[in-house]
Design a protein around this motif. Sequence first.
Motif, mmCIF file in Angstrom:
data_model
loop_
_atom_site.group_PDB
_atom_site.id
_atom_site.type_symbol
_atom_site.label_atom_id
_atom_site.label_comp_id
_atom_site.label_asym_id
_atom_site.label_seq_id
_atom_site.Cartn_x
_atom_site.Cartn_y
_atom_site.Cartn_z
ATOM 1 N N LYS A 174 0.748 -1.536 -0.010
ATOM 2 C CA LYS A 174 -0.020 0.052 -0.015
ATOM 3 C C LYS A 174 0.948 1.268 -0.067
ATOM 4 O O LYS A 174 1.988 1.491 1.080
ATOM 5 N N SER A 175 0.380 2.072 -1.148
ATOM 6 C CA SER A 175 1.654 3.471 -1.100
ATOM 7 C C SER A 175 1.281 4.334 -0.638
ATOM 8 O O SER A 175 1.444 5.516 0.310
ATOM 9 N N LYS A 176 -0.563 4.579 -1.094
ATOM 10 C CA LYS A 176 -1.247 6.162 -0.462
ATOM 11 C C LYS A 176 -2.139 5.471 0.680
ATOM 12 O O LYS A 176 -2.679 4.253 0.941
ATOM 13 N N GLN A 177 -2.172 5.745 2.104
ATOM 14 C CA GLN A 177 -2.850 6.201 2.926
ATOM 15 C C GLN A 177 -3.710 6.742 2.580
ATOM 16 O O GLN A 177 -4.119 7.621 3.251
ATOM 17 N N ALA A 178 -4.856 5.931 2.455
ATOM 18 C CA ALA A 178 -7.186 7.084 2.671
ATOM 19 C C ALA A 178 -6.382 6.910 3.937
ATOM 20 O O ALA A 178 -6.719 5.449 4.816
ATOM 21 N N GLN A 179 -7.307 7.969 5.159
ATOM 22 C CA GLN A 179 -7.848 7.279 5.674
ATOM 23 C C GLN A 179 -9.553 6.889 5.916
ATOM 24 O O GLN A 179 -10.143 6.986 4.762
ATOM 25 N N ILE A 180 -9.310 5.537 6.615
ATOM 26 C CA ILE A 180 -10.074 4.444 6.967
ATOM 27 C C ILE A 180 -11.214 4.620 7.693
ATOM 28 O O ILE A 180 -10.466 4.968 9.132
ATOM 29 N N PHE A 181 -12.454 4.436 7.243
ATOM 30 C CA PHE A 181 -13.738 4.634 8.970
ATOM 31 C C PHE A 181 -14.122 3.356 9.316
ATOM 32 O O PHE A 181 -14.795 2.467 8.048
ATOM 33 N N THR A 182 -14.215 2.600 9.850
ATOM 34 C CA THR A 182 -14.476 1.075 10.251
ATOM 35 C C THR A 182 -15.674 1.494 11.472
ATOM 36 O O THR A 182 -16.076 2.895 11.427
ATOM 37 N N GLY A 183 -15.955 0.710 12.466
ATOM 38 C CA GLY A 183 -17.186 1.276 13.009
ATOM 39 C C GLY A 183 -18.715 0.595 12.043
ATOM 40 O O GLY A 183 -19.058 0.624 10.584
ATOM 41 N N ASP A 184 -19.546 0.719 12.943
ATOM 42 C CA ASP A 184 -20.615 0.661 12.580
ATOM 43 C C ASP A 184 -21.272 1.478 11.231
ATOM 44 O O ASP A 184 -20.371 2.833 11.441
ATOM 45 N N ALA A 185 -22.579 1.063 10.477
ATOM 46 C CA ALA A 185 -22.295 2.482 9.463
ATOM 47 C C ALA A 185 -22.178 3.799 9.926
ATOM 48 O O ALA A 185 -21.906 4.894 8.701
ATOM 49 N N LYS A 186 -23.359 3.461 10.534
ATOM 50 C CA LYS A 186 -23.615 5.799 11.199
ATOM 51 C C LYS A 186 -22.500 6.163 12.211
ATOM 52 O O LYS A 186 -22.618 7.247 11.009
ATOM 53 N N THR A 187 -22.076 5.816 12.656
ATOM 54 C CA THR A 187 -20.619 6.248 13.083
ATOM 55 C C THR A 187 -19.727 6.928 11.681
ATOM 56 O O THR A 187 -19.034 7.751 12.085
ATOM 57 N N ALA A 188 -19.326 5.494 10.994
ATOM 58 C CA ALA A 188 -18.329 5.612 9.855
ATOM 59 C C ALA A 188 -18.821 6.831 8.847
ATOM 60 O O ALA A 188 -18.201 7.471 8.451
ATOM 61 N N ALA A 189 -19.923 7.414 8.917
ATOM 62 C CA ALA A 189 -20.564 7.936 7.827
ATOM 63 C C ALA A 189 -20.626 9.097 8.016
ATOM 64 O O ALA A 189 -20.414 10.412 6.953
ATOM 65 N N THR A 190 -20.993 9.255 9.662
ATOM 66 C CA THR A 190 -21.426 10.822 10.210
ATOM 67 C C THR A 190 -19.386 11.554 10.348
ATOM 68 O O THR A 190 -19.802 12.682 9.737
ATOM 69 N N GLN A 191 -18.746 10.556 9.939
ATOM 70 C CA GLN A 191 -16.742 10.660 11.002
ATOM 71 C C GLN A 191 -16.091 10.835 9.080
ATOM 72 O O GLN A 191 -15.612 12.065 8.509
ATOM 73 N N LEU A 192 -17.762 10.622 7.787
ATOM 74 C CA LEU A 192 -16.926 10.661 6.720
ATOM 75 C C LEU A 192 -17.364 12.285 6.123
ATOM 76 O O LEU A 192 -16.643 12.975 5.380
ATOM 77 N N VAL A 193 -18.715 12.332 6.790
ATOM 78 C CA VAL A 193 -19.264 13.608 5.894
ATOM 79 C C VAL A 193 -18.277 14.630 6.716
ATOM 80 O O VAL A 193 -18.578 15.868 5.994
ATOM 81 N N GLU A 194 -17.634 14.550 8.204
ATOM 82 C CA GLU A 194 -17.861 15.709 8.702
ATOM 83 C C GLU A 194 -15.962 16.071 8.032
ATOM 84 O O GLU A 194 -15.388 17.184 7.777
ATOM 85 N N LYS A 195 -15.624 15.150 7.385
ATOM 86 C CA LYS A 195 -13.947 15.122 6.523
ATOM 87 C C LYS A 195 -14.537 16.035 5.154
ATOM 88 O O LYS A 195 -13.244 17.202 4.904
ATOM 89 N N LEU A 196 -15.367 15.807 5.017
ATOM 90 C CA LEU A 196 -15.906 16.136 3.615
ATOM 91 C C LEU A 196 -15.918 17.166 3.880
ATOM 92 O O LEU A 196 -16.023 18.066 2.880
ATOM 93 N N LYS A 197 -16.869 18.482 4.141
ATOM 94 C CA LYS A 197 -17.043 18.924 5.162
ATOM 95 C C LYS A 197 -15.859 19.943 5.286
ATOM 96 O O LYS A 197 -15.546 21.113 4.909
ATOM 97 N N PHE A 198 -15.464 19.641 6.281
ATOM 98 C CA PHE A 198 -14.092 20.269 7.287
ATOM 99 C C PHE A 198 -12.323 20.170 7.326
ATOM 100 O O PHE A 198 -12.124 21.675 6.999
ATOM 101 N N GLU A 199 -12.660 19.447 6.008
ATOM 102 C CA GLU A 199 -10.593 19.401 6.044
ATOM 103 C C GLU A 199 -10.949 19.051 4.331
ATOM 104 O O GLU A 199 -9.772 19.842 3.738
ATOM 105 N N ALA A 200 -11.655 18.018 3.772
ATOM 106 C CA ALA A 200 -11.280 18.295 2.421
ATOM 107 C C ALA A 200 -12.424 19.410 1.443
ATOM 108 O O ALA A 200 -11.836 20.006 0.455
ATOM 109 N N ARG A 201 -13.180 20.376 2.490
ATOM 110 C CA ARG A 201 -14.082 21.341 2.031
ATOM 111 C C ARG A 201 -14.641 21.015 0.570
ATOM 112 O O ARG A 201 -14.880 21.849 -0.729
ATOM 113 N N VAL A 202 -15.408 19.522 0.935
ATOM 114 C CA VAL A 202 -15.990 19.180 -0.394
ATOM 115 C C VAL A 202 -17.320 18.969 -0.628
ATOM 116 O O VAL A 202 -18.247 19.280 -1.468
ATOM 117 N N LEU A 203 -18.170 19.736 0.702
ATOM 118 C CA LEU A 203 -20.097 19.937 0.528
ATOM 119 C C LEU A 203 -19.932 21.148 0.727
ATOM 120 O O LEU A 203 -19.934 21.726 1.704
#
Lengths: 292, 251
Positions: free
Chosen positions: B222-251
């Motif tokens: 593995k060369s690129k380190q994607a940030q992977i969210f695991t755990g239950d679907a709801k928690t993972a989805a919430t964490q992903l949306v946070e990142k997309l909104k505040f880190e990647a700023r694409v939402l």
Amino acid sequence: MSVLVVLEAGHRMAGEALTAGRQFAAALGVPLTAATIPADLTYTADGFTAAYEAHARATNPALVVFAHTYQTRDWAPKLATRFRKVLISDVIAARVDSGSPVFVRQLFQGKLNSDVRATGDGPHFVSVQAGAFPPVEAEAPETISLTPAVEPRQNPEKPFRESTRAVDLTAAPVIVSVGRGIKDEGNIPVVQKLADALGAELAASRPICDAGWLPMERQVGSSGQTVTPKLYLAVGISGAIQHLVGMKGSKTIVAINQDPNAPIFEVADYGIVGDLFEVVPALVEAVQRAKS
Amino acid sequence: MKIIVAIKQVPQRDSSLRPAASGLWVDEANLGYEINEPDAYALEEALQLREKHGGEVIVVCAGPERAQQSIREALAKGADRGIHVETDAVLDTLQTATMLADALRDETADLILTGLQSDDLGYGQTGVVLAELLDFPSSTIIMQVEIDVDTLRVRRELEDGWFQNIEMPLPAVLTIQSGLNKLRYATLMGIKKAKSKEIRVVQPAAPAASTAVIEKVYAPQKSKQAQIFTGDAKTAATQLVEKLKFEARVL
Ligand SMILES: Cc1cc2nc3c(=O)[nH]c(=O)nc-3n(C[C@H](O)[C@H](O)[C@H](O)COP(=O)(O)OP(=O)(O)OC[C@H]3O[C@@H](n4cnc5c(N)ncnc54)[C@H](O)[C@@H]3O)c2cc1C
């Protein structure tokens, strides 16, 4: 002895073939040469094979390097066969080890890698994968123009495009793309809801369009559209190279896949490992909350 | 029309694949097998051409004993007979095509179809090499096949949504792209009939040494380190949306 790079006239991967050729020539300690057949001479497998066979017999290169394009697929294996060699196709890296070249190529659509040693006397034949040897600014080697001189059995007509595209995915800022993980046509609404929540266009991997679950014009990849949205969500897509070439230039890539080893995670910025049928509805809710 | 379809038996899609202890291929214990997908489309095209033009469809497969399951499956879908080139080795494409060419030379085929590449090795050339060994013309990545007496007109897929029609004389070899037709399922009747259809077993000559030797099979680093969210679907989805909104700023 030399490394001969075959330059496909007008193809965007010509620079990549040169990068690879340059690297292989340096590793083998032999000069770099190049040849091309000008774009105004019609391509046929028979014509190109004969022209390059004559050139290779006359110059006896150690290695003949191609970009792994659709045209290469059509004739380079014929050329290699005339020298009783395998075209070591679609390689992603190379090194010289104990005097002979060893190439890295993917197996099982990128799930595993293999080291393949080219044994015996040259010429050996190798094609390189898109994106593996990025073009660099460097002096081009002397390039010889060849002319097909045999009567080909194939009689090609003019290339054409099926129809004008009703959907221009290249203009979409956000794309939700669905793959075979969706399992059934009846499940398409699951991802449509996510696309709606995000204000995104829906796209797909090839098997989804092959099956007619989404129209051809929504296909992303080497035989579909090349897209670079600011956000690309790949849902139930494994990440075969033919898909990756169409989307890896996207600014932010999200992968949702139940297989933690799926190659798609290699190009992703964010990923959720899990069942899309649980993850996608949860994501729809989270997006709606974030947007309200 | 005598149409030959070369099929390969490959591990089932979504199999969990690990390098074998030898490091030279994958661990085959517990693997299920199926017909390589583009080859299944090649078989379907052959069956449809037979329906239009009459004649015979013969499937040929090089592989170990288990390859006969795939040949039977093709017979159940409607192929008339099978040829099993029996070999246990993991072969390179030149070795495979040589064995196929030897087995087919006396068949006087009008048309040979095969898939454009295998899902396991993925060299994408057995059909073209076979054509060269038999001295037949060939064309690849085919999305449509039309036959008019002894001329073939095919539609070849080019890159970025372009196509090209090409004419050539028969006999010829075509490599078929997935999606050019709709695959049929075997019927119960077909499965029953397949049991009595002929499978000719051919023992191939020992292949010439490979000039493209697999030295090692391994999991890609593995060369690129994607940030992977695991755990239950709801928690993972919430964490992903946070990142997309505040880190990647694409939402
Ligand atoms: C010449 C050529 C041209 C091609 N052109 C293109 C092209 O333009 N575009 C393209 O896309 N492909 C193209 N292909 C095909 C390509 O090689 C792959 O076969 C294809 O991209 C695979 O599609 P997929 O990822 O949807 O399916 P698969 O590879 O079958 O992957 C499905 C994925 O879904 C995951 N999954 C399954 N169930 C679930 C679940 N419940 N939840 C989450 N994940 C799940 C699996 O883990 C797997 O990773 C081309 C091939 C060739 C040879």
